[in-house]
Design an enzyme around this catalytic site. Structure first.
Site, PDB file in Angstrom:
ATOM      1  N   LYS A  97       0.810  -1.219   0.000  1.00 27.28           N
ATOM      2  CA  LYS A  97       0.000   0.000   0.000  1.00 27.28           C
ATOM      3  C   LYS A  97       0.844   1.270   0.000  1.00 27.28           C
ATOM      4  O   LYS A  97       0.426   2.304  -0.504  1.00 27.28           O
ATOM      5  CB  LYS A  97      -0.942   0.000   1.208  1.00 27.28           C
ATOM      6  CG  LYS A  97      -2.015  -1.088   1.152  1.00 27.28           C
ATOM      7  CD  LYS A  97      -3.009  -0.856   0.037  1.00 27.28           C
ATOM      8  CE  LYS A  97      -4.180  -1.826   0.101  1.00 27.28           C
ATOM      9  NZ  LYS A  97      -5.036  -1.706  -1.087  1.00 27.28           N
ATOM     10  N   GLU A 119     -10.050   5.526   3.057  1.00 25.51           N
ATOM     11  CA  GLU A 119     -10.871   4.440   3.571  1.00 25.51           C
ATOM     12  C   GLU A 119      -9.944   3.263   3.815  1.00 25.51           C
ATOM     13  O   GLU A 119      -8.879   3.176   3.198  1.00 25.51           O
ATOM     14  CB  GLU A 119     -11.959   4.048   2.564  1.00 25.51           C
ATOM     15  CG  GLU A 119     -11.515   3.082   1.454  1.00 25.51           C
ATOM     16  CD  GLU A 119     -10.468   3.657   0.503  1.00 25.51           C
ATOM     17  OE1 GLU A 119     -10.419   4.891   0.363  1.00 25.51           O
ATOM     18  OE2 GLU A 119      -9.695   2.872  -0.090  1.00 25.51           O
ATOM     19  N   SER A 387       1.974  -9.593  -0.978  1.00 23.28           N
ATOM     20  CA  SER A 387       1.665  -8.162  -0.879  1.00 23.28           C
ATOM     21  C   SER A 387       1.633  -7.615   0.542  1.00 23.28           C
ATOM     22  O   SER A 387       1.663  -6.410   0.738  1.00 23.28           O
ATOM     23  CB  SER A 387       0.315  -7.903  -1.556  1.00 23.28           C
ATOM     24  OG  SER A 387      -0.663  -8.749  -0.982  1.00 23.28           O
TER      25      SER A 387
END
Lengths: 405, 279
Positions: A97, A119, A387
């Site tokens: 991210k 969010e 990830s």
């Protein structure tokens, strides 16, 4: 019938569409801002200084490039294709991210915005947003479904430590889609000073393309690293799909390499046949319009959005990035589901065999690799995008395994 | 565009020297039969135009009052078919009050835009307001709606500048809905002076009536805003009044319909006084 394009890497068109998917389905209040954002992004994209600053932060702050690791014991265990992990779980904040957040915070600063909203589902994007907001001295408000606040407590506290405000969202079912609704309501109210840092490759144009471009560092590095190690391309690349940002980041640089098989793994929850019991929007949904884009959605016959279910809060979203919907319909990428149970097994196997505790999200991708690797020859190679790391998930996994901590 | 129930009604109000009162309630809130009675009561109590919300699971531009109304309606089994039935039944006893369906695109998209506009027209719907369809997406629903003889009412907002206004107004018909604040429905009351300026700005670009909504909750605000607008839209206040009248299980009570009737009568007196006051 879908016409096969000459290249899979030219989308979206000037209106933000990948085939019929994508677009800009937003309220008029947001429309001028979205057009501004698109302009700012187009300018930044052409600005070498923007890229230089992003690259510097990626190296020295986030820790890129992430290693490409040969998972030797897992490969031996499965007895088929060679398995490699693209280790984006080693990034600062523990997931992919940060790649997107660093890019967007630079854009927000460039646009003169003074407040960040985001969010989050599992909390990984919330933590990454809070992190970059702290780094650049901007106040950050994170919207998180009340149910997710409960199941991802460590990340909630991390965000608070980083100086962000976390607003639990109780409307709807209190999960990721409701958090996104609430973030959109905030944005429409504070449109002048606020930058909405969307965490996945979804939402109104230009977000899907912009987030993809920031995440494509994953695939670009993978291609270079694999070539440096093996002198060729991998045979298969695999990633998990919630909104699909790590996946599109891995896939995009490989889309025009026809020898590379590309597989996206959705959250199969309790099983694709269980009504509203999964979060596999492409395997088990239909096209619709939500959160600013047209894409595959979990919905009932009357167009009401379903909640879906996944053991992983990060995959528990009823939609998917529009480019994935297009890649599914064109047939370039195969999308398959993995169930909660399969992901839990993969989570444990990876921890024991490789000494790496993966997040539940990439555990879904790993679950599919466990199925496909034994069917492939030993001279074939699979790259899996790892990830995120599983520290955030240990409490909920313990719960599922019936362990008390 | 040719004359419609909407254009006729705004012309009648203008002839009476007052703004139109546009009222919003959610179709099927709290149940289908009560909401039909509410719609009839709105018309009987002084509402000039009725906006009926099409409930949607994810109402991104709405505040808590209208979100809750949509959830009550969905919980009560409301569907698009039932919403169209409601309009059809309303039309049996009222041939003149304009009905505008308001909501989000997805429930229409899954039904098919062409099919939906034909159904809506046949049911007696006069116009559509679809929050998440900007002019850039006119081919999705706006053009089919105009083709079927429905008005397509566009929202203009404080962020819609002079450069963008012509695009927003290009295919707009019936009236223009000016969103008085940047925000969601049911927010704080708008600043009447700023609203008057904005309405003036829009009217320099169009001959259509301009109705103002978002944040109008009582007769005093309706009167204030109505001084400089062709219509005043009230939604969240009505929906909140419905909510306040329900029993603990969310069912209609004997108070529900009278509460709406009283509030609308009060609002109607507000818009009727809008141009009387010495300014």
């Amino acid at each position: 019938m879908t016409v096969k394009p000459n290249s899979f890497r030219t989308g979206p068109d000037e209106r933000g569409f990948f085939g019929i998917f994508g677009g800009r389905f937003v309220a008029e209040t947001l429309m001028p801002l979205i057009l501004d954002l698109e302009k700012a992004w187009e300018e930044a994209r052409e600005d070498p200084a923007f890229h230089a600053e992003l690259k510097d932060l990626s190296i020295h702050y986030a820790g890129r490039p992430s290693p490409l690791y040969f998972a030797e014991r897992l490969t031996e265990h499965l007895g088929g294709a060679r398995i490699y992990f693209k280790r984006d779980e080693l990034n600062h904040t523990g997931s992919h991210k940060i790649n997107n957040c660093l890019g967007q915070i630079l854009l927000a600063r460039r646009m003169g915005k003074t407040r960040i909203i985001a969010e989050t589902g599992a909390g990984q994007h919330g933590v990454a947003s809070a992190t970059v907001s702290a780094r650049f001295g901007l106040p950050c408000m994170v919207y998180m479904g009340a149910v997710d606040v409960e199941r991802q407590k460590p990340n909630v506290f991390r965000m608070k430590l980083l100086g962000a405000e976390v607003t639990p969202v109780t409307s709807g079912a209190g999960t990721l889609k409701d958090a996104m609704n609430e973030a959109l309501r905030d944005w429409v109210t504070n449109v002048e000073n606020t930058y909405y840092l969307i965490g996945t490759a979804a939402g109104p144009h230009p977000y899907p393309a912009m987030v993809r471009d920031f995440q494509s560092v994953i695939g670009t590095e993978t291609k270079e690293q694999f070539f440096a190690q093996k002198g060729k391309l991998p045979d298969t690349v695999v990633a998990c799909i919630g909104g699909g940002s790590n996946a599109i980041g891995l896939f995009h640089p490989f889309l025009d390499d026809p020898s590379v098989q590309i597989v996206g793994v959705e959250a199969g929850g309790h099983g694709i046949d269980v009504e509203n019991g999964h979060a596999a929007s492409m395997t088990g949904g239909r096209p619709g319009v939500l959160h600013g884009n047209r894409t595959y959605l979990l919905q009932d016959g009357d167009g009401q959005i379903l909640e879906g279910h996944s053991i992983s809060a990060g995959l528990d979203y009823p939609g998917v990035g529009p480019e994935h919907s297009w890649l599914k319909d064109t047939g370039r990428v195969a999308y398959v589901p993995a169930t909660d149970k399969e992901a839990l097994e993969a989570f444990q196997i990876c921890s024991r065999l490789e000494g790496i505790i993966p997040a539940l999200e990439p555990s879904h991708a790993l679950a599919h690799v466990l199925k496909m690797a034994p069917t492939m020859d030993k001279d074939k190679s699979i790259v899996l995008c790892l990830s995120g790391r599983g520290d955030k998930d240990v409490f909920s996994v313990a719960d599922h395994l019936g362990e008390t901590m | 565009m040719t004359e419609t129930r909407i254009s006729r009604r705004f012309a009648e109000c203008a002839a009476q020297g007052r703004p139109a009162l546009v009222t919003f309630v959610m179709a099927g809130d709290p149940d289908l039969e009560t909401s039909l009675t509410i719609a009839r009561t709105l018309a009987a109590s002084g509402a000039d135009v009725i906006e009926l919300g099409m409930p949607f699971s994810d109402p991104m531009a709405d505040g808590p009052a209208i979100q809750a109304a949509g959830q009550r309606a969905l919980k009560g089994g409301q569907t698009m078919t039932r919403t169209l039935d409601l309009v059809r039944r309303f039309r049996e006893s009222d041939a003149t009050t304009p009905i505008v369906l308001m909501g989000y695109y997805n429930p229409i998209y899954v039904r098919g835009s062409e099919h939906f506009v034909a159904e809506a027209k046949a049911a007696g719907v006069d116009g559509l307001i679809i929050v998440d369809l900007p002019p850039e997406a006119d081919d999705e629903l706006c053009l089919p709606a105009l083709g079927a003889g429905l008005n397509f009412i566009r929202l203009a907002t404080p962020t819609t500048d002079d450069k963008r206004l012509p695009a927003v107004l290009a295919n707009t018909s019936g009236f223009v809905y000016y969103v008085s604040i940047t925000g969601i429905t049911g927010s704080a009351a708008p600043d009447a002076t700023k609203v008057a300026e904005a309405v003036g700005r829009i009217k320099r670009h169009t001959a259509l009536p301009v109705a103002v909504g978002f944040g109008v909750r009582d007769a005093a605000t309706a009167r204030e805003i109505g001084r400089n607008a062709d219509g005043v839209v009230v939604g969240s206040a009505l929906v909140a009044a419905i909510a306040a009248s329900l029993d603990a299980d969310g069912r209609a009570t004997a108070k529900t319909v009278p509460a709406i009737g009283a509030l609308v009568a009060d609002l109607a007196s507000g818009v009727r006084a809008a141009r009387l006051a010495s300014e």
